[in-house]
Design an enzyme around this catalytic site. Structure first.
Site, PDB file in Angstrom:
ATOM      1  N   TYR A 150      39.805  45.414  34.932  1.00 13.28           N
ATOM      2  CA  TYR A 150      39.138  46.196  35.978  1.00 13.28           C
ATOM      3  C   TYR A 150      38.753  47.593  35.539  1.00 13.28           C
ATOM      4  O   TYR A 150      38.110  48.321  36.291  1.00 13.28           O
ATOM      5  CB  TYR A 150      40.013  46.271  37.233  1.00 13.28           C
ATOM      6  CG  TYR A 150      39.898  45.021  38.059  1.00 13.28           C
ATOM      7  CD1 TYR A 150      40.425  43.831  37.599  1.00 13.28           C
ATOM      8  CD2 TYR A 150      39.227  45.026  39.278  1.00 13.28           C
ATOM      9  CE1 TYR A 150      40.318  42.670  38.333  1.00 13.28           C
ATOM     10  CE2 TYR A 150      39.104  43.866  40.011  1.00 13.28           C
ATOM     11  CZ  TYR A 150      39.645  42.698  39.546  1.00 13.28           C
ATOM     12  OH  TYR A 150      39.519  41.551  40.258  1.00 13.28           O
ATOM     13  N   LYS A 220      49.861  35.665  31.716  1.00 12.97           N
ATOM     14  CA  LYS A 220      49.325  34.652  30.791  1.00 12.97           C
ATOM     15  C   LYS A 220      49.746  35.063  29.378  1.00 12.97           C
ATOM     16  O   LYS A 220      48.926  35.164  28.453  1.00 12.97           O
ATOM     17  CB  LYS A 220      47.796  34.608  30.959  1.00 12.97           C
ATOM     18  CG  LYS A 220      47.103  33.498  30.212  1.00 12.97           C
ATOM     19  CD  LYS A 220      47.334  32.121  30.779  1.00 12.97           C
ATOM     20  CE  LYS A 220      46.680  31.066  29.915  1.00 12.97           C
ATOM     21  NZ  LYS A 220      47.106  29.696  30.246  1.00 12.97           N
ATOM     22  N   ASP A 270      48.841  29.849  35.141  1.00 10.60           N
ATOM     23  CA  ASP A 270      48.292  28.536  35.528  1.00 10.60           C
ATOM     24  C   ASP A 270      49.381  27.658  36.149  1.00 10.60           C
ATOM     25  O   ASP A 270      49.154  26.993  37.175  1.00 10.60           O
ATOM     26  CB  ASP A 270      47.614  27.820  34.345  1.00 10.60           C
ATOM     27  CG  ASP A 270      48.365  27.975  33.034  1.00 10.60           C
ATOM     28  OD1 ASP A 270      49.040  29.007  32.857  1.00 10.60           O
ATOM     29  OD2 ASP A 270      48.290  27.074  32.194  1.00 10.60           O
ATOM     30  N   ASP A 294      44.187  39.310  41.700  1.00 12.29           N
ATOM     31  CA  ASP A 294      42.988  39.079  42.503  1.00 12.29           C
ATOM     32  C   ASP A 294      42.875  37.593  42.847  1.00 12.29           C
ATOM     33  O   ASP A 294      42.717  37.210  44.013  1.00 12.29           O
ATOM     34  CB  ASP A 294      41.770  39.535  41.684  1.00 12.29           C
ATOM     35  CG  ASP A 294      40.499  39.498  42.489  1.00 12.29           C
ATOM     36  OD1 ASP A 294      40.565  39.733  43.701  1.00 12.29           O
ATOM     37  OD2 ASP A 294      39.435  39.230  41.906  1.00 12.29           O
TER      38      ASP A 294
END
Ligand code: ATP
Length: 409
Positions: A150, A220, A270, A294
């Site tokens: 971002y 992740k 995930d 988000d």
């Protein structure tokens, strides 16, 4: 009544009886949802404190309205006023076309250093959900707000800077992993120890204060080892250093969780998406980086009725500075039609009341929303497909909420 500021002193928010609180109306459906929200909040405060307390709202400007008045999308004054009065309520803001600002929401959070985006997600009886047991969903998502992708550090394919970046990577850092040199755009993902630690610290403190059973660190890190993986490692390191006596690690728990302590879970993002759908009760507080946050927030909202009812706050926990806002956008497709659901902003207002210590008024709003949804009364985004529901417009929904608050003991 004089100008009265909310302050944070000795680690506690101190709220005068007649605090000044700025609000931004917002663009698109902002005009339709913000005014009724202020009225619902005022009503709950009046009912809870019989006139001994009252918020003095002042309007400040950002977005279209600010641009029309001042030629600026986010006037410096707006930021200064929020700094002065510590908390604010904000409707949705449109993304300006041109002008160098990618997102007003991001700019405001960054300028005020509101590092944690806090989004509680829970199900209300009466709301249709794609889950079999939506009542198991009760999560608060802590999304890091200041960095990650971002930051907007991007380089477009074909531009001179992009060639420089690529040259630097390949010739000075000997990077060999770029599949299509000369044909690529680039994005840079800063993740710092400081920002990771303060976000995780805020999430664990919140879990302790609110007696929550678990905090899940989502990342992740198996692929992005030095950014997402570092977030995980710094987070776990901080928990070990500062919260060892309050927490235990899921992997150490075996079959017997330690009573009264917070379970710290570790999830790859995930796998987390699957787990939050299949085992929502496992996850109580979720701490994660900006982009993951988000995606997770919108999925979580969809699990319990959509963005129209999901509240949010952007908070700097140490200073107490906070902006409470609707989590959805400006919804231009329904603006001006009395269709917008004001619940997201109203429940954000409830979070504001909790933040300033006016719990009694916050509870009234919570009870009124519960009552409406139990009776299947609400806007079309929630009840268009529900048989036997009473579908109402924005204004009528807010009016019915006020009436419900009025009739509580
Ligand atoms: P923006 O460009 O400001 O992000 P958007 O329309 O792309 O606006 P949202 O405003 O989040 O994104 O809207 C996504 C969808 O959800 C739209 O169809 C919109 O009508 C709907 N929606 C969003 N907020 C509400 C709300 N408060 N009540 C009802 N529907 C809503």
């Amino acid at each position: 009544m004089f100008e009265q500021c909310i302050i944070k002193h000795d680690g506690k928010i101190q709220t005068p009886d007649f605090p000044v609180i700025p609000y931004i109306e917002g663009d698109g459906i902002g005009a339709e949802i913000t005014r009724p929200t202020l009225e619902v909040i005022d009503h709950a405060v009046r009912k809870a404190y019989s006139g001994k307390r009252k918020i003095q709202w002042i309007e400040i400007f950002a977005g279209d309205k600010a641009y029309r008045q001042t030629g600026e999308w986010l006037p410096a004054d707006t930021v200064t006023v929020i700094e002065k009065y510590l908390v604010a309520l904000k409707g949705p803001l449109a993304t300006p076309v041109g002008g160098g600002i990618r997102s007003l929401n991001v700019a405001l959070r960054r300028q005020l250093d509101l590092y944690a985006c806090v989004r509680p997600v829970r199900w209300f009886q009466g709301i249709e959900s794609p889950l079999k047991k939506p009542e198991l969903v009760d999560m608060v998502i802590f999304r890091e707000n200041t960095e990650d992708l971002y930051c907007g550090i991007e380089f477009m394919r074909g531009e001179a800077e992009t060639a420089k970046v690529e040259h630097f990577l390949m010739k000075e850092l000997y990077v060999k992993a770029i599949p299509f040199p000369g044909d690529s755009s680039y994005g840079i993902k800063p993740v710092s120890k400081n920002a990771s630690e303060r976000l995780v610290r805020a999430s664990v403190r919140y879990a302790i204060e609110q007696r929550r059973p678990a905090v899940t660190l989502v990342h992740k890190g198996n692929i992005m080892k030095f950014t997402e993986g570092a977030f995980r490692n710094w987070g776990f390191g901080l928990i070990e250093k500062e919260f060892q006596k309050d927490c235990y690690l899921e992997k150490d728990a075996g079959q017997s969780p330690e009573s009264g302590k917070i379970c710290i879970r570790d999830r790859i993002v995930d796998a987390f998406f699957q787990d939050m759908l299949l085992n929502p009760a496992r996850h109580s507080i979720v701490a994660t980086l900006n982009l993951n946050g988000d995606y997770i927030s919108d999925l979580a909202a969809a699990m319990v009725g959509g963005v129209g009812i999901a509240p949010g706050a952007n908070i700097h926990f140490e200073t107490g500075r906070a902006v409470f806002e609707a989590t959805h956008g400006t919804a231009p497709d329904i603006a001006g039609q009395d269709k917008a659901n004001p619940t997201s902003l109203i429940l954000s207002g409830k979070m504001l009341l909790e933040h300033i210590g006016w719990q009694e008024a916050a509870t009234l709003i919570q009870r009124a929303v519960e009552k409406m949804f139990q009776e299947k009364t609400g806007t079309s985004d929630l009840f268009a497909q529900t048989t036997g529901a009473r579908m109402v417009g924005t204004a009528e929904f807010a009016e019915r909420l006020r009436a419900a608050i009025e009739h509580f003991d």
